[in-house]
Motif scaffolding. Structure first.
Motif, PDB file in Angstrom:
ATOM      1  N   VAL A   1      28.948  36.124  71.946  1.00  0.00           N
ATOM      2  CA  VAL A   1      29.097  37.471  71.967  1.00  0.00           C
ATOM      3  C   VAL A   1      28.395  37.941  73.077  1.00  0.00           C
ATOM      4  O   VAL A   1      28.632  39.159  73.857  1.00  0.00           O
ATOM      5  N   ARG A   2      27.119  37.520  73.424  1.00  0.00           N
ATOM      6  CA  ARG A   2      26.371  37.913  74.707  1.00  0.00           C
ATOM      7  C   ARG A   2      27.086  37.667  75.877  1.00  0.00           C
ATOM      8  O   ARG A   2      27.042  38.480  76.746  1.00  0.00           O
ATOM      9  N   HIS A   3      27.827  36.675  76.209  1.00  0.00           N
ATOM     10  CA  HIS A   3      28.666  36.654  77.515  1.00  0.00           C
ATOM     11  C   HIS A   3      30.064  37.194  77.446  1.00  0.00           C
ATOM     12  O   HIS A   3      30.717  37.035  78.504  1.00  0.00           O
ATOM     13  N   SER A   4      30.594  37.632  76.486  1.00  0.00           N
ATOM     14  CA  SER A   4      31.753  38.514  76.325  1.00  0.00           C
ATOM     15  C   SER A   4      31.894  39.787  76.999  1.00  0.00           C
ATOM     16  O   SER A   4      30.981  40.487  76.941  1.00  0.00           O
ATOM     17  N   PRO A   5      32.933  40.071  77.689  1.00  0.00           N
ATOM     18  CA  PRO A   5      33.046  41.442  78.296  1.00  0.00           C
ATOM     19  C   PRO A   5      33.147  42.455  77.401  1.00  0.00           C
ATOM     20  O   PRO A   5      33.373  42.034  75.727  1.00  0.00           O
ATOM     21  N   PRO A   6      32.763  43.848  77.541  1.00  0.00           N
ATOM     22  CA  PRO A   6      33.351  44.795  76.565  1.00  0.00           C
ATOM     23  C   PRO A   6      34.433  44.693  76.073  1.00  0.00           C
ATOM     24  O   PRO A   6      35.414  44.810  76.780  1.00  0.00           O
ATOM     25  N   GLY A   7      34.568  44.666  74.791  1.00  0.00           N
ATOM     26  CA  GLY A   7      35.985  44.522  74.229  1.00  0.00           C
ATOM     27  C   GLY A   7      36.619  43.380  74.042  1.00  0.00           C
ATOM     28  O   GLY A   7      37.729  43.045  73.600  1.00  0.00           O
ATOM     29  N   GLY A   8      35.613  42.397  74.484  1.00  0.00           N
ATOM     30  CA  GLY A   8      36.231  40.929  74.694  1.00  0.00           C
ATOM     31  C   GLY A   8      36.089  40.564  72.959  1.00  0.00           C
ATOM     32  O   GLY A   8      35.652  40.845  72.262  1.00  0.00           O
ATOM     33  N   THR A   9      37.164  39.413  72.925  1.00  0.00           N
ATOM     34  CA  THR A   9      37.167  38.762  71.369  1.00  0.00           C
ATOM     35  C   THR A   9      36.851  37.379  71.458  1.00  0.00           C
ATOM     36  O   THR A   9      36.833  36.515  72.376  1.00  0.00           O
ATOM     37  N   VAL A  10      35.811  37.243  70.452  1.00  0.00           N
ATOM     38  CA  VAL A  10      35.357  35.814  70.157  1.00  0.00           C
ATOM     39  C   VAL A  10      35.921  35.214  69.001  1.00  0.00           C
ATOM     40  O   VAL A  10      36.160  35.693  67.998  1.00  0.00           O
TER      41      VAL A  10
END
Length: 346
Positions: free
Chosen positions: A243-252
């Motif tokens: 979650v910390r390294h995902s871009p804004p709006g990115g999906t985990v």
């Protein structure tokens, strides 16, 4: 004086090729005796008596011994100097280890120890700096929120209070990681295995990220035998990292499947910058924060570098494996937890 000392240290060490210090002492003894005898015989040939040539022979023998035995004890003196410097916090000193005997082996071991201590000291400094930064940020934000509410500048709306709660949760996660690290150092390795409903377990772990875009894919009816708390540490740290390294709006994406051996295969992937191939063998080491950083929905910044190390420790306790899987984009980490019967002996 310093120039002469440096010049003396650079002199060749003729006895270095010998592999035993006992042989070196024997060579020194023989050379000393032969030199003294030759001086006495030379004095007789010139008409001098032994009482006149003996002192000269002894002095010359001592000089010859100094030349040929140069370097036998030099590493010991250098180790003494380096040890004193290390006691003052200077781990940059190294010992010249050119001999092949026991003293040379000791010097090489000393250099390895000094390098390890230097690495540990560097990691300790980085850890203190990272933890100080991680603590200062939420404390400053929390203090600002509370001061504004106390001074009447900001009304105590649910949104304001929620931001304060988020900062306290961030502090709580950091404290939890530090406690987990203390358990690792203390050798806490007991497991309390229970049968887990993987779908319910994953749902419980992912509920801590209500603002993140999560795609959960768990095989129907999947169960696993594992320590709930330890496995929760693994999944929570992987989710926090993703979650910390995902871009804004990115999906985990969280995927759970049966492993080939009947155990559990758990994967967490994100859409962030990913982990370079050269760093994949190091990301699970303590204090390693990696080159990439993100500002996703979760905790901002690069973290403390403890989460993946704690995850690996918990997986190792189960006799499993954790590694980075090749992915066309983002980061994908897979955890393999073997069947309980396969790790009973661990």
């Amino acid at each position: 004086m310093r120039f002469l000392h440096g010049l003396w240290a650079r002199l060749p060490r003729p006895l270095d090729p010998l592999r035993s210090i006992k042989v070196k002492f024997g060579v020194v003894t023989v050379v000393t005796a032969c030199t003294a005898v030759l001086i006495v015989l030379w004095g007789y040939a010139l008409g001098f008596r032994a009482r006149q040539t003996m002192p000269v022979g002894v002095l010359i023998s001592l000089g010859v011994v100094q030349l040929i035995a140069h370097g036998m004890t030099a590493p010991l003196r250098e180790m003494t100097t380096a040890a004193r410097a290390m006691a003052r916090g200077d781990y940059s000193r190294r010992v010249r280890a050119s001999s092949r005997d026991e003293v040379g082996e000791l010097a090489q071991a000393f250099n390895r120890m000094a390098a390890d201590l230097a690495a540990v000291d560097r990691q300790r400094r980085e850890f203190v700096a990272n933890v100080s930064h991680e603590l200062r940020t939420p404390i400053s934000a929390l203090r600002a929120v509370l001061e504004n509410v106390a001074d009447g500048v900001t009304p105590a709306t649910p949104e304001v209070l929620e931001s304060a709660v988020e900062q306290t949760e961030r502090l709580g996660r950091l404290v939890t990681q530090l406690l987990d690290l203390s358990r690792v150092d203390a050798g806490a390795d007991t497991l309390e295995r229970t049968t887990l409903d993987v779908a319910a377990f994953v749902a419980e772990a992912t509920a801590a990220y209500p603002d993140a875009r999560l795609d959960i894919d768990v095989a129907p009816g999947l169960a696993a035998v594992a320590d709930r708390d330890r496995l929760h540490q693994v999944l929570a740290n992987l989710l926090d990292n993703a979650v910390r390294h995902s871009p804004p709006g990115g999906t985990v994406t969280v995927t759970a499947r049966p492993a080939p051996d009947g155990g559990l295969s758990l994967e967490v992937s994100d859409e962030g910058p990913g982990i370079p191939q050269a760093e994949r063998s190091q990301v699970f080491e303590r204090f390693n924060r990696g080159a990439a950083s993100g500002t996703g929905v979760g905790t901002p910044g690069g973290g403390t570098g403890l989460g993946l190390a704690i995850a690996r420790w918990a997986v190792d306790l189960h006799g499993g494996d954790i590694f980075v899987v090749d992915s066309p984009s983002g980061c994908r980490i897979r955890v393999l937890i073997p069947r309980a019967a396969a790790c009973d002996g661990n």
